[in-house]
Design an enzyme around this catalytic site. Structure first.
Site, short mmCIF file in Angstrom:
data_model
loop_
_atom_site.label_atom_id
_atom_site.label_comp_id
_atom_site.label_asym_id
_atom_site.label_seq_id
_atom_site.Cartn_x
_atom_site.Cartn_y
_atom_site.Cartn_z
N LYS A 8 1.25 -6.55 -9.14
CA LYS A 8 -0.02 -5.86 -9.44
C LYS A 8 0.24 -4.48 -10.01
O LYS A 8 -0.34 -4.10 -11.02
CB LYS A 8 -0.87 -5.70 -8.16
N ARG A 83 -9.71 -5.22 -0.69
CA ARG A 83 -8.83 -6.17 -0.01
C ARG A 83 -9.53 -6.95 1.09
O ARG A 83 -8.91 -7.80 1.73
CB ARG A 83 -7.68 -5.40 0.61
N ARG A 122 12.94 -5.25 -3.59
CA ARG A 122 12.31 -3.96 -3.94
C ARG A 122 12.55 -2.95 -2.81
O ARG A 122 12.82 -1.79 -3.07
CB ARG A 122 10.81 -4.15 -4.17
N ARG A 128 11.02 1.61 0.11
CA ARG A 128 9.66 1.58 0.67
C ARG A 128 9.73 1.00 2.07
O ARG A 128 10.21 -0.11 2.26
CB ARG A 128 8.75 0.73 -0.23
N ARG A 139 2.47 -8.81 5.71
CA ARG A 139 1.58 -8.43 4.62
C ARG A 139 1.10 -9.66 3.84
O ARG A 139 -0.02 -9.69 3.35
CB ARG A 139 2.26 -7.41 3.69
P1 AMP Z 1 0.10 -1.81 -1.62
O1 AMP Z 1 0.89 -0.71 -2.23
O2 AMP Z 1 -1.14 -2.14 -2.42
O3 AMP Z 1 0.92 -3.04 -1.32
O4 AMP Z 1 -0.44 -1.27 -0.20
C1 AMP Z 1 0.45 -0.91 0.81
C2 AMP Z 1 -0.27 -0.82 2.15
O5 AMP Z 1 -1.32 0.16 2.05
C3 AMP Z 1 -0.98 -2.08 2.60
O6 AMP Z 1 -0.10 -2.98 3.28
C4 AMP Z 1 -2.05 -1.52 3.52
O7 AMP Z 1 -1.50 -1.14 4.77
C5 AMP Z 1 -2.46 -0.23 2.80
N1 AMP Z 1 -3.57 -0.48 1.84
C6 AMP Z 1 -3.54 -0.36 0.49
N2 AMP Z 1 -4.72 -0.68 -0.06
C7 AMP Z 1 -5.53 -1.03 0.97
C8 AMP Z 1 -6.87 -1.50 1.06
N3 AMP Z 1 -7.63 -1.69 -0.02
N4 AMP Z 1 -7.35 -1.76 2.31
C9 AMP Z 1 -6.62 -1.57 3.42
N5 AMP Z 1 -5.35 -1.17 3.41
C10 AMP Z 1 -4.79 -0.89 2.19
#
Ligand code: AMP
Length: 181
Positions: A8, A83, A122, A128, A139
Site C-alpha cells: 500500500k 480500517r 522489511r 520497524r 496484523r
Molecule cells: P500501517 O503502517 O498502515 O501498517 O499501520 C501500522 C499500525 O498503525 C497498525 O498495525 C495499527 O496499529 C496502526 N494504525 C494505522 N492506521 C490505523 C487505522 N486506520 N486504524 C487503527 N489503527 C491504525
C-alpha cells in the site's frame, strides 16, 4: 485497502506523484506521533506494538484535522485508513461536513504467506518494531477480521476497485491507474 505487506505504502507513493495529490498514511502519522512522544503517540504505541488497531476515535480525530487542511483541497490518497466499519462511516460524515467526495476505494489483493515473508524481510531491513513474525501474523488476522468487511461496504457503495497486488511494482501501479479511469 489491503493486508499488511501488500505494498500500500509503495503504491501510494507512486500514485500520489502521478495524480499530484497528497498521500496520507495513518501508520506514518502515528509513527510520527510516537517519535515526538505526543499524547496520541503514547496512547497509540501500546496498540501498535501488539499489532492491534488504535481506537477509532483517535484515527477519526487525526483524519478530520488532516483532510480539512488547505493542502488537501485538491485531492488526497488515504493509505491505511479506514480500517474498520466505524472508521468508514466516520469518514463519510467528515467528508460530508467539509464537502469532500470519495472517488474510489482500491483493494490490493495478495497471498498471505507471501505477505508474511515480505514483512519479516522489511522488519529486518527497516527495523520497524511491528514487523516481527508474531506481530505480523497478528496484523494479518486483524486485517481479515476488522478491515476485510470494508471490501463489501465499498462494493455496495459502488466505489470498490479490486487490483491484483502480486507482480512488479510498476505493473501494479499500472493496474491501479487503469482501475481509476
Ligand atoms: P500501517 O503502517 O498502515 O501498517 O499501520 C501500522 C499500525 O498503525 C497498525 O498495525 C495499527 O496499529 C496502526 N494504525 C494505522 N492506521 C490505523 C487505522 N486506520 N486504524 C487503527 N489503527 C491504525
Amino acid at each position: 485497502m489491503g493486508p499488511p505487506g501488500v505494498g500500500k505504502g509503495t503504491q501510494a507513493d507512486r500514485i500520489k506523484k502521478k495524480l499530484n495529490i497528497i498521500h496520507l498514511s495513518t501508520g506514518n502519522i502515528l509513527r510520527g506521533e510516537i517519535e515526538t512522544e505526543s499524547d496520541v503517540g503514547l496512547k497509540a504505541k501500546t496498540f501498535m506494538n501488539k499489532g492491534k488497531l488504535v481506537p477509532d476515535e483517535v484515527l477519526l480525530d487525526i483524519i478530520r484535522y488532516r483532510i480539512s487542511r488547505p493542502d488537501c483541497q485538491y485531492g488526497y490518497l488515504l493509505d491505511g485508513f479506514p480500517r474498520t466499519l466505524p472508521q468508514a462511516e466516520g469518514l463519510n460524515v467528515i467528508m460530508n461536513d467539509i464537502d469532500h467526495e470519495l472517488d474510489a476505494a482500491i483493494s490490493l489483493t495478495a497471498d498471505e504467506n507471501e505477505l508474511v515473508r515480505r514483512l519479516v524481510l522489511r522488519g529486518k531491513e527497516s527495523g520497524r518494531s511491528d514487523d516481527n513474525p508474531e506481530v505480523v501474523r497478528k496484523r494479518q488476522q486483524v486485517y481479515w477480521q476488522q478491515t476485510a468487511p470494508l471490501i463489501d461496504y465499498y462494493k455496495k457503495e459502488g466505489l470498490l476497485k479490486e487490483v491484483n497486488g502480486l507482480g512488479t511494482i510498476p505493473e501494479i501501479t499500472k493496474r491501479i491507474m487503469e482501475a481509476l479511469v
